[in-house]
Design an enzyme around this catalytic site. Sequence first.
Site, PDB file in Angstrom:
ATOM      1  N   GLY A  77       2.935  -2.805   8.497  1.00 36.90           N
ATOM      2  CA  GLY A  77       3.124  -3.032   9.931  1.00 36.90           C
ATOM      3  C   GLY A  77       4.587  -3.259  10.261  1.00 36.90           C
ATOM      4  N   GLU A  84      -6.126  -5.823   4.011  1.00 39.84           N
ATOM      5  CA  GLU A  84      -6.147  -7.087   3.269  1.00 39.84           C
ATOM      6  C   GLU A  84      -7.319  -7.108   2.296  1.00 39.84           C
ATOM      7  OE1 GLU A  84      -3.224  -8.834   4.285  1.00 39.84           O
ATOM      8  OE2 GLU A  84      -3.637  -9.040   2.157  1.00 39.84           O
ATOM      9  N   THR A 111       0.833  -1.213   0.000  1.00 37.94           N
ATOM     10  CA  THR A 111       0.000   0.000   0.000  1.00 37.94           C
ATOM     11  C   THR A 111       0.861   1.255   0.000  1.00 37.94           C
ATOM     12  OG1 THR A 111      -1.707  -1.178   1.225  1.00 37.94           O
ATOM     13  CG2 THR A 111      -1.812   1.214   1.269  1.00 37.94           C
TER      14      THR A 111
HETATM   15  C1  LIG Z   1      -2.721 -15.375  13.134  1.00 41.12           C
HETATM   16  C2  LIG Z   1      -2.905 -14.654  11.852  1.00 41.12           C
HETATM   17  C3  LIG Z   1      -3.416 -13.279  12.066  1.00 41.12           C
HETATM   18  C4  LIG Z   1      -3.728 -12.619  10.759  1.00 41.12           C
HETATM   19  C5  LIG Z   1      -3.844 -11.141  10.990  1.00 41.12           C
HETATM   20  C6  LIG Z   1      -2.769 -10.400  10.259  1.00 41.12           C
HETATM   21  C7  LIG Z   1      -2.563  -9.062  10.876  1.00 41.12           C
HETATM   22  C8  LIG Z   1      -1.755  -8.223   9.934  1.00 41.12           C
HETATM   23  C9  LIG Z   1      -2.227  -6.817   9.946  1.00 41.12           C
HETATM   24  C10 LIG Z   1      -2.296  -6.116   8.799  1.00 41.12           C
HETATM   25  C11 LIG Z   1      -1.815  -6.719   7.530  1.00 41.12           C
HETATM   26  C12 LIG Z   1      -2.413  -6.000   6.361  1.00 41.12           C
HETATM   27  C13 LIG Z   1      -1.790  -6.119   5.195  1.00 41.12           C
HETATM   28  C14 LIG Z   1      -2.368  -5.495   4.010  1.00 41.12           C
HETATM   29  O1  LIG Z   1      -3.363  -4.815   4.024  1.00 41.12           O
HETATM   30  S1  LIG Z   1      -1.489  -5.880   2.586  1.00 41.12           S
HETATM   31  C15 LIG Z   1      -2.305  -4.961   1.338  1.00 41.12           C
HETATM   32  C16 LIG Z   1      -3.648  -5.563   1.003  1.00 41.12           C
HETATM   33  N1  LIG Z   1      -4.172  -4.919  -0.137  1.00 41.12           N
HETATM   34  C17 LIG Z   1      -5.209  -5.389  -0.818  1.00 41.12           C
HETATM   35  O2  LIG Z   1      -5.850  -6.350  -0.457  1.00 41.12           O
HETATM   36  C18 LIG Z   1      -5.526  -4.644  -2.072  1.00 41.12           C
HETATM   37  C19 LIG Z   1      -6.869  -5.057  -2.634  1.00 41.12           C
HETATM   38  N2  LIG Z   1      -6.858  -4.929  -4.079  1.00 41.12           N
HETATM   39  C20 LIG Z   1      -6.758  -6.074  -4.867  1.00 41.12           C
HETATM   40  O3  LIG Z   1      -6.678  -7.185  -4.419  1.00 41.12           O
HETATM   41  C21 LIG Z   1      -6.776  -5.830  -6.353  1.00 41.12           C
HETATM   42  O4  LIG Z   1      -6.415  -4.500  -6.631  1.00 41.12           O
HETATM   43  C22 LIG Z   1      -8.182  -6.086  -6.960  1.00 41.12           C
HETATM   44  C23 LIG Z   1      -8.503  -7.536  -6.828  1.00 41.12           C
HETATM   45  C24 LIG Z   1      -9.228  -5.246  -6.244  1.00 41.12           C
HETATM   46  C25 LIG Z   1      -8.193  -5.675  -8.407  1.00 41.12           C
HETATM   47  O5  LIG Z   1      -7.053  -6.237  -8.946  1.00 41.12           O
HETATM   48  P1  LIG Z   1      -6.805  -6.105 -10.526  1.00 41.12           P
HETATM   49  O6  LIG Z   1      -5.429  -6.523 -10.846  1.00 41.12           O
HETATM   50  O7  LIG Z   1      -7.223  -4.743 -10.943  1.00 41.12           O
HETATM   51  O8  LIG Z   1      -7.717  -7.232 -11.047  1.00 41.12           O
HETATM   52  P2  LIG Z   1      -9.147  -7.215 -11.688  1.00 41.12           P
HETATM   53  O9  LIG Z   1     -10.192  -6.777 -10.713  1.00 41.12           O
HETATM   54  O10 LIG Z   1      -9.084  -6.508 -13.004  1.00 41.12           O
HETATM   55  O11 LIG Z   1      -9.284  -8.778 -11.901  1.00 41.12           O
HETATM   56  C26 LIG Z   1      -8.401  -9.419 -12.841  1.00 41.12           C
HETATM   57  C27 LIG Z   1      -8.569 -10.903 -12.669  1.00 41.12           C
HETATM   58  O12 LIG Z   1      -7.757 -11.336 -11.576  1.00 41.12           O
HETATM   59  C28 LIG Z   1      -8.535 -12.050 -10.646  1.00 41.12           C
HETATM   60  N3  LIG Z   1      -7.988 -11.801  -9.324  1.00 41.12           N
HETATM   61  C29 LIG Z   1      -7.875 -10.616  -8.705  1.00 41.12           C
HETATM   62  N4  LIG Z   1      -7.307 -10.779  -7.495  1.00 41.12           N
HETATM   63  C30 LIG Z   1      -7.065 -12.113  -7.364  1.00 41.12           C
HETATM   64  C31 LIG Z   1      -6.503 -12.920  -6.327  1.00 41.12           C
HETATM   65  N5  LIG Z   1      -6.087 -12.383  -5.163  1.00 41.12           N
HETATM   66  N6  LIG Z   1      -6.394 -14.252  -6.515  1.00 41.12           N
HETATM   67  C32 LIG Z   1      -6.830 -14.774  -7.683  1.00 41.12           C
HETATM   68  N7  LIG Z   1      -7.393 -14.101  -8.713  1.00 41.12           N
HETATM   69  C33 LIG Z   1      -7.500 -12.759  -8.529  1.00 41.12           C
HETATM   70  C34 LIG Z   1      -9.918 -11.495 -10.815  1.00 41.12           C
HETATM   71  O13 LIG Z   1     -10.878 -12.410 -10.336  1.00 41.12           O
HETATM   72  C35 LIG Z   1      -9.988 -11.324 -12.314  1.00 41.12           C
HETATM   73  O14 LIG Z   1     -10.196 -12.565 -12.900  1.00 41.12           O
HETATM   74  P3  LIG Z   1     -11.156 -12.639 -14.169  1.00 41.12           P
HETATM   75  O15 LIG Z   1     -12.508 -12.197 -13.687  1.00 41.12           O
HETATM   76  O16 LIG Z   1     -11.078 -14.066 -14.569  1.00 41.12           O
HETATM   77  O17 LIG Z   1     -10.575 -11.664 -15.171  1.00 41.12           O
HETATM   78  C1  FAD Z   2      -4.443  -1.436  10.536  1.00 38.26           C
HETATM   79  C2  FAD Z   2      -3.983  -1.518   9.097  1.00 38.26           C
HETATM   80  C3  FAD Z   2      -2.848  -2.253   8.782  1.00 38.26           C
HETATM   81  C4  FAD Z   2      -2.407  -2.301   7.466  1.00 38.26           C
HETATM   82  N1  FAD Z   2      -1.263  -3.020   7.188  1.00 38.26           N
HETATM   83  C5  FAD Z   2      -0.801  -3.029   5.923  1.00 38.26           C
HETATM   84  C6  FAD Z   2       0.407  -3.723   5.602  1.00 38.26           C
HETATM   85  O1  FAD Z   2       1.037  -4.323   6.480  1.00 38.26           O
HETATM   86  N2  FAD Z   2       0.859  -3.697   4.323  1.00 38.26           N
HETATM   87  C7  FAD Z   2       0.182  -3.038   3.328  1.00 38.26           C
HETATM   88  O2  FAD Z   2       0.646  -3.052   2.176  1.00 38.26           O
HETATM   89  N3  FAD Z   2      -0.984  -2.373   3.584  1.00 38.26           N
HETATM   90  C8  FAD Z   2      -1.483  -2.352   4.842  1.00 38.26           C
HETATM   91  N4  FAD Z   2      -2.653  -1.699   5.125  1.00 38.26           N
HETATM   92  C9  FAD Z   2      -3.307  -0.928   4.066  1.00 38.26           C
HETATM   93  C10 FAD Z   2      -4.581  -1.609   3.576  1.00 38.26           C
HETATM   94  O3  FAD Z   2      -4.266  -2.732   2.812  1.00 38.26           O
HETATM   95  C11 FAD Z   2      -5.405  -0.610   2.759  1.00 38.26           C
HETATM   96  O4  FAD Z   2      -5.817   0.424   3.630  1.00 38.26           O
HETATM   97  C12 FAD Z   2      -6.614  -1.283   2.140  1.00 38.26           C
HETATM   98  O5  FAD Z   2      -6.194  -2.130   1.092  1.00 38.26           O
HETATM   99  C13 FAD Z   2      -7.640  -0.268   1.610  1.00 38.26           C
HETATM  100  O6  FAD Z   2      -7.057   0.552   0.625  1.00 38.26           O
HETATM  101  P1  FAD Z   2      -7.097   2.153   0.791  1.00 38.26           P
HETATM  102  O7  FAD Z   2      -6.645   2.484   2.155  1.00 38.26           O
HETATM  103  O8  FAD Z   2      -6.390   2.721  -0.383  1.00 38.26           O
HETATM  104  O9  FAD Z   2      -8.627   2.534   0.706  1.00 38.26           O
HETATM  105  P2  FAD Z   2      -9.406   3.029  -0.620  1.00 38.26           P
HETATM  106  O10 FAD Z   2      -9.401   1.949  -1.638  1.00 38.26           O
HETATM  107  O11 FAD Z   2      -8.929   4.362  -1.013  1.00 38.26           O
HETATM  108  O12 FAD Z   2     -10.890   3.089  -0.005  1.00 38.26           O
HETATM  109  C14 FAD Z   2     -11.539   4.313   0.257  1.00 38.26           C
HETATM  110  C15 FAD Z   2     -12.995   4.136  -0.134  1.00 38.26           C
HETATM  111  O13 FAD Z   2     -13.055   4.020  -1.546  1.00 38.26           O
HETATM  112  C16 FAD Z   2     -13.815   2.888  -1.925  1.00 38.26           C
HETATM  113  N5  FAD Z   2     -13.326   2.368  -3.203  1.00 38.26           N
HETATM  114  C17 FAD Z   2     -12.043   2.275  -3.616  1.00 38.26           C
HETATM  115  N6  FAD Z   2     -11.982   1.756  -4.853  1.00 38.26           N
HETATM  116  C18 FAD Z   2     -13.262   1.512  -5.238  1.00 38.26           C
HETATM  117  C19 FAD Z   2     -13.866   0.942  -6.403  1.00 38.26           C
HETATM  118  N7  FAD Z   2     -13.130   0.535  -7.447  1.00 38.26           N
HETATM  119  N8  FAD Z   2     -15.215   0.816  -6.420  1.00 38.26           N
HETATM  120  C20 FAD Z   2     -15.969   1.205  -5.370  1.00 38.26           C
HETATM  121  N9  FAD Z   2     -15.459   1.760  -4.233  1.00 38.26           N
HETATM  122  C21 FAD Z   2     -14.120   1.900  -4.181  1.00 38.26           C
HETATM  123  C22 FAD Z   2     -13.586   1.897  -0.784  1.00 38.26           C
HETATM  124  O14 FAD Z   2     -14.629   0.923  -0.738  1.00 38.26           O
HETATM  125  C23 FAD Z   2     -13.613   2.842   0.416  1.00 38.26           C
HETATM  126  O15 FAD Z   2     -14.966   3.060   0.787  1.00 38.26           O
HETATM  127  C24 FAD Z   2      -3.120  -1.611   6.442  1.00 38.26           C
HETATM  128  C25 FAD Z   2      -4.266  -0.880   6.765  1.00 38.26           C
HETATM  129  C26 FAD Z   2      -4.707  -0.825   8.080  1.00 38.26           C
HETATM  130  C27 FAD Z   2      -5.942  -0.036   8.410  1.00 38.26           C
END
Ligand SMILES: CCCCCCCC/C=C\C/C=C/C(=O)SCCNC(=O)CCNC(=O)[C@H](O)C(C)(C)COP(=O)(O)OP(=O)(O)OC[C@H]1O[C@@H](n2cnc3c(N)ncnc32)[C@H](O)[C@@H]1OP(=O)(O)O
Ligand code: FAD
Length: 551
Positions: A73, A317, A34
Amino acid sequence: MFVPTLMGQCTPEQQAYWLPRALDMQIIGTYAQTELGHGTFIRGLETTATYDPETETFVMNSPTLTSYKWWAGGLAKTVNYCIVVAQLYTKGVCHGTHPFIVQIRDEETHMPRPGVKVGDIGPKLGFNTADNGYLGFDNYRIPRDNMMMKNAQVLKDGTYVKVARHGKATYGTMVFVRVLLVNEAAFNLAKACTIAVRYSAIRRQCSPDSEGSELQVLDYSTQQHKLFICIATAHALQLNSTWLWKTFSDTLAAIKQGNVDTLPELHALSSCLKALSTADAASLIEQCRHACGGHGYMMSSGLPYLYAFVTATRTYEGDYTILLLQTARFLVKAYEQVEAGKPLTPTVSYLSQAFTGKKLPWDSSPDGIIRAFQALAAGKLSSTVKSLRKRLESGLSYEQAWELSTIQLNGAAEAHCRAVMSQNYKSEIERLTVNSSPNVKLVLQQLYKVYLYYWALERTGDLLLYTSISESDIFELQLRYEGLLKEIRPNAVGIVDAFDLRDEVLHSALGSYDGNVYERLMAEAQKSPLNAEPVNQTFHTYLKPMMKGKL
Ligand SMILES: CCCCCCCC/C=C\C/C=C/C(=O)SCCNC(=O)CCNC(=O)[C@H](O)C(C)(C)COP(=O)(O)OP(=O)(O)OC[C@H]1O[C@@H](n2cnc3c(N)ncnc32)[C@H](O)[C@@H]1OP(=O)(O)O
Ligand SMILES: Cc1cc2nc3c(=O)[nH]c(=O)nc-3n(C[C@H](O)[C@H](O)[C@H](O)COP(=O)(O)OP(=O)(O)OC[C@H]3O[C@@H](n4cnc5c(N)ncnc54)[C@H](O)[C@@H]3O)c2cc1C
């Protein structure tokens, strides 16, 4: 997330080098995907990794303020390595986002490396024991070998080679953590309802008649309505988590054999189950706090911390809305498969009933309600597809028609997930209690009926649209639900005790096993720094001058 990504995105040789160091805590890492400007839209990430064949290195850069990595994190002060997701450039061509292992601090001094800007992002609603940080690069070079090369490679001369059979192999870690988060939701909700139910058995408030003693608040129907769905949902999430983990493991095994056919269904399931489980857990933990009155608002109750921790999982996530839209994408394809007469995967096989053109006859049995949830999901999907097609016929592009239909698409995905969760909940209880005592079977069946009746009563509007449920059926179901709450009441404390959560895990003055709530609240209050002395020095610096008109 650092270790799972090393396991999922590195070649065997790279794993042999990095994993032992990571598992032995010789290096500490995080997952930095992110950025300040992008979290959801991974393809929009701005950090660049440009290959230089002269030096066989990648030059990492943060071209804009919004390209700074943000949120990872442990990034601020703890880690010395990162997995950085960046746009890969080689030979002047951008090949999209890829993961890189980047050392950001010196292993001896822990000082940031030259060209690395790193710091803390500041206080958050919760998670304040984690030093979430920011990270920027200024022409910072890393060895070519630090590109995680399981799914794609850059050769020494800069040639890009695609290895993975499916386009989203690099998204694998997110699927893994989403699967884990369903279990996390169950565990944290179990803690919250243990606290709230135990406290509700201790707390006495109000006497319906002037002579009688005050009632345990757990005896009130409204309190049972707030709390017993929390217990049932904790069970539902735990059983769905176990089911999803098996689905994940089976898919991973198939991919290892080169078969990616079940990956789309796993992505759709992990997306909607992560979305619903974290959203349900967060709102029900808040409901547990509401059920504990003022003392639920105390940090010493443990509930505010639980809420702050879990509500973040609705966002990280993969944001709730985004993930439901991913599931909706899969459902629309499944709908088209039914139209084309093609076979459906198990979790969407019920969609064929979307084409009967008839309302499902209402049946208030548990299986009947699950079939009703499936009919509701099929009906919502069918009307969503009709909206989508109506917009396409009006001349809009697919993207425009899709965007305008996203509210309905999210509703269809949520309904699908509720149907899947309900089906899994009941079938897993039946499977697991085959040899259980009649009493255990009875209690667990009562809980899944609470879940089914609760959500049927929450969705009466949709049930009226897609099933033959009548006004009197709804009235009858409400009475049956309220009667069921009374049946569960005598076992309520025993049921949450069965989560077997130690006091040290609950961290709660309200939920401790001994029930000494008031003594614990007072003991926690004594720890307040304000109780260190009878008169705080602010009396002399502020209050007294103010009272004497001297401020
Ligand atoms: C004891 C364990 C405790 C656990 C707790 C952990 C604590 C840790 C605390 C915090 C950690 C947090 C970490 C994070 O937040 S990491 C960052 C996370 N970020 C995200 O999740 C971002 C979300 N966005 C996306 O996943 C993608 O941008 C998207 C899916 C929304 C869009 O991706 P894009 O490339 O634009 O794809 P399309 O929508 O165009 O789809 C294309 C195609 O690909 C398929 N697809 C998309 N994603 C996946 C996937 N993950 N796996 C498989 N396939 C995927 C999608 O279905 C499309 O397929 P098609 O329809 O056949 O074309
Ligand atoms: C506690 C915490 C820990 C985290 N840890 C990590 C980490 O370790 N590593 C890491 O990489 N990231 C981490 N993240 C980041 C996290 O993965 C992102 O915050 C999350 O993926 C959401 O993306 P964003 O913040 O850009 O929100 P945005 O996507 O900007 O969301 C803002 C609003 O826009 C809307 N929106 C966005 N796109 C669309 C769309 N296409 N259509 C409709 N609505 C839309 C959403 O639904 C939401 O309501 C962490 C976040 C938190 C809160």
